[in-house]
Design a protein around this motif. Structure first.
Motif, PDB file in Angstrom:
ATOM      1  N   GLN A 143      31.195  34.736  40.277  1.00 12.00           N
ATOM      2  CA  GLN A 143      30.357  34.808  41.477  1.00 12.00           C
ATOM      3  C   GLN A 143      31.180  34.872  42.760  1.00 12.00           C
ATOM      4  OE1 GLN A 143      26.749  32.144  41.411  1.00 12.00           O
ATOM      5  NE2 GLN A 143      27.916  31.129  39.787  1.00 12.00           N
ATOM      6  N   TYR A 144      32.433  34.377  42.700  1.00 12.94           N
ATOM      7  CA  TYR A 144      33.240  34.256  43.917  1.00 12.94           C
ATOM      8  C   TYR A 144      33.366  35.544  44.731  1.00 12.94           C
ATOM      9  CZ  TYR A 144      34.851  29.550  42.570  1.00 12.94           C
ATOM     10  OH  TYR A 144      34.929  28.226  42.252  1.00 12.94           O
ATOM     11  N   PRO A 145      33.780  36.679  44.112  1.00 15.47           N
ATOM     12  CA  PRO A 145      33.980  37.896  44.920  1.00 15.47           C
ATOM     13  C   PRO A 145      32.739  38.283  45.731  1.00 15.47           C
ATOM     14  CG  PRO A 145      34.933  38.184  42.752  1.00 15.47           C
ATOM     15  CD  PRO A 145      34.154  36.902  42.701  1.00 15.47           C
ATOM     16  N   LYS A 146      31.593  38.310  45.073  1.00 17.66           N
ATOM     17  CA  LYS A 146      30.369  38.713  45.765  1.00 17.66           C
ATOM     18  C   LYS A 146      29.993  37.711  46.855  1.00 17.66           C
ATOM     19  CE  LYS A 146      25.620  40.184  44.870  1.00 17.66           C
ATOM     20  NZ  LYS A 146      24.582  40.410  43.825  1.00 17.66           N
ATOM     21  N   ILE A 147      30.146  36.435  46.561  1.00 17.33           N
ATOM     22  CA  ILE A 147      29.786  35.395  47.533  1.00 17.33           C
ATOM     23  C   ILE A 147      30.653  35.486  48.776  1.00 17.33           C
ATOM     24  CG2 ILE A 147      29.887  32.902  47.977  1.00 17.33           C
ATOM     25  CD1 ILE A 147      28.930  32.498  45.079  1.00 17.33           C
ATOM     26  N   TYR A 148      31.961  35.616  48.588  1.00 14.07           N
ATOM     27  CA  TYR A 148      32.858  35.612  49.744  1.00 14.07           C
ATOM     28  C   TYR A 148      32.784  36.911  50.545  1.00 14.07           C
ATOM     29  CZ  TYR A 148      34.816  31.089  48.688  1.00 14.07           C
ATOM     30  OH  TYR A 148      34.959  29.740  48.491  1.00 14.07           O
ATOM     31  N   VAL A 149      32.526  38.010  49.878  1.00 17.27           N
ATOM     32  CA  VAL A 149      32.306  39.259  50.613  1.00 17.27           C
ATOM     33  C   VAL A 149      31.020  39.147  51.428  1.00 17.27           C
ATOM     34  CG1 VAL A 149      31.689  41.691  50.369  1.00 17.27           C
ATOM     35  CG2 VAL A 149      33.625  40.772  49.104  1.00 17.27           C
ATOM     36  N   GLY A 150      30.011  38.517  50.837  1.00 12.85           N
ATOM     37  CA  GLY A 150      28.758  38.319  51.555  1.00 12.85           C
ATOM     38  C   GLY A 150      28.934  37.455  52.793  1.00 12.85           C
ATOM     39  N   LEU A 151      29.724  36.381  52.651  1.00 18.33           N
ATOM     40  CA  LEU A 151      29.996  35.513  53.798  1.00 18.33           C
ATOM     41  C   LEU A 151      30.792  36.253  54.864  1.00 18.33           C
ATOM     42  CD1 LEU A 151      30.907  32.286  51.804  1.00 18.33           C
ATOM     43  CD2 LEU A 151      28.904  32.577  53.273  1.00 18.33           C
ATOM     44  N   ALA A 152      31.750  37.051  54.410  1.00 20.27           N
ATOM     45  CA  ALA A 152      32.565  37.821  55.353  1.00 20.27           C
ATOM     46  C   ALA A 152      31.707  38.821  56.126  1.00 20.27           C
ATOM     47  CB  ALA A 152      33.673  38.552  54.605  1.00 20.27           C
ATOM     48  N   VAL A 176      37.160  46.690  44.109  1.00 20.36           N
ATOM     49  CA  VAL A 176      36.237  47.126  45.161  1.00 20.36           C
ATOM     50  C   VAL A 176      35.932  45.970  46.104  1.00 20.36           C
ATOM     51  CG1 VAL A 176      33.917  47.975  45.662  1.00 20.36           C
ATOM     52  CG2 VAL A 176      35.202  48.929  43.735  1.00 20.36           C
ATOM     53  N   PHE A 177      35.630  44.820  45.529  1.00 18.58           N
ATOM     54  CA  PHE A 177      35.357  43.635  46.341  1.00 18.58           C
ATOM     55  C   PHE A 177      36.593  43.224  47.128  1.00 18.58           C
ATOM     56  CE2 PHE A 177      31.848  42.949  43.253  1.00 18.58           C
ATOM     57  CZ  PHE A 177      30.808  42.778  44.161  1.00 18.58           C
ATOM     58  N   PHE A 181      36.762  42.973  51.094  1.00 21.14           N
ATOM     59  CA  PHE A 181      37.059  41.683  51.713  1.00 21.14           C
ATOM     60  C   PHE A 181      38.233  41.803  52.680  1.00 21.14           C
ATOM     61  CE2 PHE A 181      39.299  37.602  51.807  1.00 21.14           C
ATOM     62  CZ  PHE A 181      38.271  36.725  52.130  1.00 21.14           C
ATOM     63  N   LEU A 182      39.314  42.425  52.250  1.00 28.63           N
ATOM     64  CA  LEU A 182      40.522  42.510  53.057  1.00 28.63           C
ATOM     65  C   LEU A 182      40.407  43.494  54.222  1.00 28.63           C
ATOM     66  CD1 LEU A 182      43.296  42.400  50.303  1.00 28.63           C
ATOM     67  CD2 LEU A 182      42.583  40.562  51.849  1.00 28.63           C
ATOM     68  N   SER A 183      39.440  44.383  54.168  1.00 29.99           N
ATOM     69  CA  SER A 183      39.302  45.381  55.232  1.00 29.99           C
ATOM     70  C   SER A 183      38.623  44.822  56.484  1.00 29.99           C
ATOM     71  CB  SER A 183      38.510  46.588  54.715  1.00 29.99           C
ATOM     72  OG  SER A 183      37.183  46.213  54.386  1.00 29.99           O
ATOM     73  N   GLU A 247      50.677  36.080  52.776  1.00 27.09           N
ATOM     74  CA  GLU A 247      49.440  36.782  53.068  1.00 27.09           C
ATOM     75  C   GLU A 247      49.402  38.136  52.352  1.00 27.09           C
ATOM     76  OE1 GLU A 247      46.650  38.226  56.839  1.00 27.09           O
ATOM     77  OE2 GLU A 247      48.568  37.213  57.201  1.00 27.09           O
ATOM     78  N   ILE A 248      48.231  38.485  51.853  1.00 32.03           N
ATOM     79  CA  ILE A 248      48.004  39.782  51.219  1.00 32.03           C
ATOM     80  C   ILE A 248      47.431  40.742  52.264  1.00 32.03           C
ATOM     81  CG2 ILE A 248      46.725  41.056  49.476  1.00 32.03           C
ATOM     82  CD1 ILE A 248      48.875  39.241  48.349  1.00 32.03           C
ATOM     83  N   LYS A 249      48.059  41.867  52.420  1.00 28.53           N
ATOM     84  CA  LYS A 249      47.587  42.879  53.366  1.00 28.53           C
ATOM     85  C   LYS A 249      46.966  44.032  52.606  1.00 28.53           C
ATOM     86  CE  LYS A 249      49.293  41.021  57.210  1.00 28.53           C
ATOM     87  NZ  LYS A 249      48.459  40.629  58.371  1.00 28.53           N
ATOM     88  N   ILE A 250      45.959  44.642  53.194  1.00 29.16           N
ATOM     89  CA  ILE A 250      45.306  45.777  52.550  1.00 29.16           C
ATOM     90  C   ILE A 250      46.263  46.952  52.466  1.00 29.16           C
ATOM     91  CG2 ILE A 250      44.350  46.705  54.729  1.00 29.16           C
ATOM     92  CD1 ILE A 250      41.812  47.386  53.104  1.00 29.16           C
TER      93      ILE A 250
END
Length: 251
Positions: A143-152, A176-177, A181-183, A247-250
């Motif tokens: 659930q994490y990817p969808k949740i955090y993208v939604g919050l972002a 994709v997520f 997220f990083l964008s 840090e992870i960069k896109i």
């Protein structure tokens, strides 16, 4: 040792100076019973009389802060003692363990047969109310990817720290997520070699999952506190890992 009534006098004087009559009224006692306690505190240089009212001295103020910290520590231990004794606290820096009283009115939230997602729901229900979110996750919940993208997407600043092995899994299975997220300007992701706790800390709550002492991860229970001191404590815990992360960069 201070009696409860002497502690009580110190506590109310920490709020404001008071006359003998005000102190007596507060505790609903006679002058004969309260005066000896006041004299003891004056003799100990913890309070003094100024313009007809009793006030804390410098040492009295220092003592009250320590007493309040002890009260908070007792509350944390009473509410979470069994959890703290059965879980591995080594991932938490010693300086924060020493200040665990700052978790304040902390509670243990456990999943039950009647509510099998109680611990997670406590977090998810409060995340949308946050103005800033910081998280550490050594495990990957689908659930994490969808949740955090939604919050972002709600423009909430979100910073996440994950271990190298989890990042590789996210990069492979949730690309994709990850890119989405990083964008965004309000998101950051960091990678660390390893971590053995789950932390979600915001401006309005802090939640922690830990490993059991036998080495297994406990996903069924968590520590949760919405006290302001706990959110600051949680932010400092996050920063302690951030200092060791990259840090992870896109791409």
């Amino acid at each position: 040792m201070l009696s409860d009534i002497r502690k009580g006098i110190l506590y109310i004087l920490a709020e404001r100076p008071m006359s003998l009559a005000e102190i007596r009224t507060h505790f609903d006692v006679t002058s004969a019973s309260i005066i000896p306690r006041i004299k003891d505190l004056v003799k100990a240089d913890l309070i003094s009389k100024d313009d007809g009212k009793y006030v804390l001295t410098t040492t009295g103020t220092i003592l009250v802060k320590k007493l309040e910290a002890m009260d908070d520590l007792e509350k944390v231990i009473v509410n979470t003692g069994e959890f703290l004794n059965t879980h591995d606290l080594s991932p938490i820096p010693a300086r924060l363990i020493d200040r665990i009283d700052e978790l304040g009115d902390c509670k243990v939230i456990r999943n039950t047969m009647e509510h099998i997602t109680a611990a997670h729901d406590q977090i998810y229900d409060n995340l949308p109310k946050a103005k800033k979110i910081m998280g550490i996750a050594p495990v990957l919940d689908p659930q994490y990817p969808k949740i955090y993208v939604g919050l972002a997407s709600m423009k909430i600043p979100v910073s996440i720290i994950i271990p190298e092995n989890i990042y590789k899994k996210v990069e492979k299975e949730y690309s994709v997520f990850l890119h989405e997220f990083l964008s965004r300007e309000n998101t950051k992701m960091y990678v660390i070699d390893s971590v053995r706790l789950v932390l979600v800390t915001t401006d309005n709550f802090t939640s922690i999952y830990l490993y059991n002492k036998n080495g297994t991860f406990d996903s069924m229970s968590s520590l949760f506190s919405s006290d302001l001191s706990a959110t600051k404590w949680g932010a400092e815990l996050f920063d302690s890992y951030l200092q060791k992360a990259r840090e992870i960069k896109i791409k």
